[in-house]
Scaffold this active site. Structure first.
Site, PDB file in Angstrom:
ATOM      1  N   ASP A 247       4.588  -9.051   6.353  1.00  0.00           N
ATOM      2  CA  ASP A 247       4.828  -9.612   5.027  1.00  0.00           C
ATOM      3  C   ASP A 247       3.581 -10.377   4.584  1.00  0.00           C
ATOM      4  OD1 ASP A 247       5.073 -12.383   5.760  1.00  0.00           O
ATOM      5  OD2 ASP A 247       7.006 -11.865   6.637  1.00  0.00           O
TER       6      ASP A 247
ATOM      7  N   ALA B 197       0.772  -1.247   0.000  1.00  0.00           N
ATOM      8  CA  ALA B 197       0.000   0.000   0.000  1.00  0.00           C
ATOM      9  C   ALA B 197       0.803   1.297   0.000  1.00  0.00           C
ATOM     10  CB  ALA B 197      -0.959   0.002   1.186  1.00  0.00           C
ATOM     11  N   ALA B 198       2.069   1.277   0.427  1.00  0.00           N
ATOM     12  CA  ALA B 198       2.809   2.545   0.543  1.00  0.00           C
ATOM     13  C   ALA B 198       3.166   3.102  -0.831  1.00  0.00           C
ATOM     14  CB  ALA B 198       4.091   2.321   1.348  1.00  0.00           C
ATOM     15  N   PRO B 199       3.120   4.419  -1.010  1.00  0.00           N
ATOM     16  CA  PRO B 199       2.875   5.445   0.007  1.00  0.00           C
ATOM     17  C   PRO B 199       1.398   5.719   0.305  1.00  0.00           C
ATOM     18  CG  PRO B 199       3.438   6.481  -2.080  1.00  0.00           C
ATOM     19  CD  PRO B 199       3.572   4.994  -2.297  1.00  0.00           C
ATOM     20  N   GLY B 200       0.473   5.117  -0.436  1.00  0.00           N
ATOM     21  CA  GLY B 200      -0.929   5.256  -0.017  1.00  0.00           C
ATOM     22  C   GLY B 200      -1.876   5.809  -1.066  1.00  0.00           C
TER      23      GLY B 200
ATOM     24  N   LYS C  41      -3.408   4.400  -3.655  1.00  0.00           N
ATOM     25  CA  LYS C  41      -4.609   3.589  -3.904  1.00  0.00           C
ATOM     26  C   LYS C  41      -5.401   3.375  -2.621  1.00  0.00           C
ATOM     27  CE  LYS C  41      -2.561   1.755  -8.022  1.00  0.00           C
ATOM     28  NZ  LYS C  41      -1.182   2.280  -7.744  1.00  0.00           N
TER      29      LYS C  41
ATOM     30  N   ASP D 185      -1.171  -4.359  -5.555  1.00  0.00           N
ATOM     31  CA  ASP D 185      -0.515  -3.411  -6.460  1.00  0.00           C
ATOM     32  C   ASP D 185       0.974  -3.753  -6.358  1.00  0.00           C
ATOM     33  OD1 ASP D 185      -0.276  -1.214  -8.172  1.00  0.00           O
ATOM     34  OD2 ASP D 185       0.073   0.158  -6.508  1.00  0.00           O
TER      35      ASP D 185
ATOM     36  N   CYS E 285       2.707  -1.409 -12.712  1.00  0.00           N
ATOM     37  CA  CYS E 285       2.948  -0.250 -13.580  1.00  0.00           C
ATOM     38  C   CYS E 285       3.999  -0.650 -14.609  1.00  0.00           C
ATOM     39  CB  CYS E 285       3.346   0.977 -12.776  1.00  0.00           C
ATOM     40  SG  CYS E 285       4.785   0.751 -11.763  1.00  0.00           S
TER      41      CYS E 285
HETATM   42  N1  SAM Z   1      -0.085   0.902  -3.904  1.00  0.00           N
HETATM   43  C1  SAM Z   1       0.880   1.949  -3.690  1.00  0.00           C
HETATM   44  C2  SAM Z   1       0.237   3.288  -3.987  1.00  0.00           C
HETATM   45  O1  SAM Z   1      -0.720   3.334  -4.741  1.00  0.00           O
HETATM   46  O2  SAM Z   1       0.696   4.297  -3.440  1.00  0.00           O
HETATM   47  C3  SAM Z   1       2.150   1.707  -4.486  1.00  0.00           C
HETATM   48  C4  SAM Z   1       2.743   0.355  -4.213  1.00  0.00           C
HETATM   49  S1  SAM Z   1       4.255   0.009  -4.997  1.00  0.00           S
HETATM   50  C5  SAM Z   1       3.783  -0.272  -6.610  1.00  0.00           C
HETATM   51  C6  SAM Z   1       4.607  -1.596  -4.401  1.00  0.00           C
HETATM   52  C7  SAM Z   1       4.836  -1.718  -2.911  1.00  0.00           C
HETATM   53  O3  SAM Z   1       5.141  -3.083  -2.621  1.00  0.00           O
HETATM   54  C8  SAM Z   1       5.998  -0.909  -2.372  1.00  0.00           C
HETATM   55  O4  SAM Z   1       5.551  -0.074  -1.335  1.00  0.00           O
HETATM   56  C9  SAM Z   1       6.970  -1.947  -1.837  1.00  0.00           C
HETATM   57  O5  SAM Z   1       7.630  -1.542  -0.657  1.00  0.00           O
HETATM   58  C10 SAM Z   1       6.089  -3.137  -1.576  1.00  0.00           C
HETATM   59  N2  SAM Z   1       6.824  -4.427  -1.620  1.00  0.00           N
HETATM   60  C11 SAM Z   1       8.101  -4.660  -2.002  1.00  0.00           C
HETATM   61  N3  SAM Z   1       8.387  -5.961  -1.874  1.00  0.00           N
HETATM   62  C12 SAM Z   1       7.300  -6.574  -1.406  1.00  0.00           C
HETATM   63  C13 SAM Z   1       6.985  -7.917  -1.057  1.00  0.00           C
HETATM   64  N4  SAM Z   1       7.887  -8.886  -1.181  1.00  0.00           N
HETATM   65  N5  SAM Z   1       5.757  -8.169  -0.583  1.00  0.00           N
HETATM   66  C14 SAM Z   1       4.839  -7.194  -0.469  1.00  0.00           C
HETATM   67  N6  SAM Z   1       5.077  -5.913  -0.798  1.00  0.00           N
HETATM   68  C15 SAM Z   1       6.284  -5.602  -1.251  1.00  0.00           C
END
Ligand code: SAM
Length: 458
Positions: A157, A107-110, A112, A174, A227
């Protein structure tokens, strides 16, 4: 800017786009558009602007302003979000009408999550999770600013979240991806790109999906998005979910004028955004429904009621509107309000996940004083009549956001809510000759390049 696209990226992507390739490359050499999404509860745009066609509150800006110096940005009145990803609103509109439990896994940075918080029904729950701790803190900050009390931010996780067997009705994955759709916005994504990395991303995405799958209830929906453009991380992974996890893809209605590209693979419903066709960055999403056959709903109930020995005095409960809809409890010296209809879910989540923030933090007692929290100031449920307010000008708002001490004229002593353009900005404690600034230390504006002119985005 002329982009030096990686040769292997060209070799792999050109056949997907066929004769549109040149238009695609041309679009990559144009600056990415800037777009924002206004909060459903706090704001609407007053300036003339063009709409993001697939969003009810998304707008393009003519240039990229210095958002840091717009107080309304810090007040959670809008979120700076890339336009294509606002499309997920369509999925929610078309498929979600009831109160449900939603998980935003990555979800980060938030971006969606704040969109989901606005789009979901008022009785729904959103668990906004981020595995990387530092990013979970940024997520929590953005969720707090957005002000929806029905959100819990967690830092786990996917395998840990996946243990919540059949808990969620809707999951957004995402996924972290190779970022081909971000090349023009973030050149770094281009330098990090490689065929090997695409393969690694695909495998990681499958691990994430398999880990989280048990927590989706049978018949529940999973929205998968990236993306990036390649087939491996997109249609091939969707096909993999269908075959290996047991699901079907569902259609999302789109209008022709949105110019969204359909899936590249027959039998897989998916939605692709290319910058030469839609005003936004590269984006892919597909909606899946988990097969009924693999039903394993075992909602874990926590029998223990939350036992709070102390009750919060009524005067502090009155800090929020519709207080009868909330439970009030204390945890780690702070007082919280959380929607009572979701309190048993909160207990389950608190017992199994690492919760970073939840509901509304009302404040904490220090001696006889009850110090109202910043989360309360920015909550959509703040009872603004509970505090004396002081409207400030732009310069004072920026000084406040820089956590400077302020001097307020003609104000009573005690806690005062500062507003800027009538929107709550945060609290100060007026002690007479000055007002102590209660803005969170870690959120303060650090930049000293303060513009000479007021920044007003909406
Ligand atoms: N959904 C966010 C938004 O709309 O602001 C953007 C998310 S970004 C595309 C993908 C996220 O997945 C990142 O914040 C990243 O830290 C996290 N991530 C990285 N490795 C991961 C893993 N193994 N399992 C789950 N999330 C992971």
């Amino acid at each position: 800017m002329i982009m030096n696209l990686p040769v292997e990226f060209i070799t792999r992507t050109k056949p997907l786009l066929g004769e549109e390739w040149d238009l695609f490359v041309e679009a990559l050499n144009v600056d990415a558009p800037t777009s924002i999404r206004c909060s459903k509860y706090k704001s609407s745009i007053e300036k003339e602007s063009s709409f993001v066609l697939w969003s009810s509150r998304g707008y393009y800006l003519n240039q990229r302003p210095s958002f840091t110096f717009d107080p309304l940005f810090h007040a959670g009145c809008y979120y700076v979000q890339e336009a294509s990803s606002m499309f997920i609103e369509q999925v929610v509109r078309q498929y979600i009408n009831d109160d449900i439990k939603i998980l935003d896994l990555c979800a980060a940075p938030g971006g969606k999550s704040t969109l989901l918080a606005d789009a979901m029904t008022e009785g729904s729950l959103l668990v906004s999770n981020e595995v990387i701790r530092s990013r979970a803190n940024i997520l929590s900050e953005n969720i707090t600013k957005w002000g929806n009390p029905n959100v819990i931010v967690t830092n786990n996780d996917p395998a840990q979240v996946g243990k919540l067997n059949g808990f969620f009705d809707f999951i957004l994955v995402d996924a972290p991806c190779s970022g081909e759709g971000m090349f023009r916005k973030d050149e770094g994504a281009m330098y990090e790109w490689s065929v090997d990395n695409v393969k690694l991303c695909k495998e990681r995405q499958q691990r994430i999906l398999a880990d989280i799958w048990p927590s989706l209830k049978s018949g529940g929906l999973l929205l998968y998005s990236t993306c990036t453009y390649n087939l491996e991380e997109n249609e091939e992974n969707v096909q993999w979910i269908k075959d290996e996890l047991g699901a079907e893809t569902l259609p999302v209605e789109v209008k022709d004028k949105w110019n969204i590209t359909p899936s590249f693979v027959e039998g897989v419903s998916a939605y692709r955004f290319f910058p030469h066709k839609t005003k936004g960055e590269g984006f892919f999403c597909a909606l899946l429904r988990k097969s009924e056959a693999s039903d394993s709903v075992q909602r874990r109930k926590n029998e223990k009621e939350r036992k709070t020995k102390l009750d919060l005095p009524l005067e502090y409960k009155n800090y929020i509107n519709q207080k009868e809809k909330f439970i009030f409890y204390s945890k780690n010296d702070k007082w919280y309000a959380f929607p009572s209809g979701l309190s048993s879910d909160l207990m389950v989540l608190n017992s199994q996940l690492n919760t970073i923030s939840e509901g509304i933090v009302l404040g904490e007692f220090k001696g006889k004083d009850f110090i109202p929290s910043h989360s309360l100031a920015l909550s959509n449920y703040l009872n603004i009549d509970a505090f004396p307010t002081n409207e400030v000008d732009w310069k004072t708002a920026i000084a406040y956001l820089r956590k400077e001490a302020l001097i307020l004229d003609n104000q009573p002593k005690g806690y005062i809510l500062l507003t800027y353009r009538d929107k709550p900005l945060g609290f100060v404690k007026n002690i007479g000759n000055r007002a102590n600034n209660l803005y969170p230390q870690e959120w303060r504006i650090r930049s000293t390049n303060i513009p000479t002119e007021e920044v007003a985005v909406i």
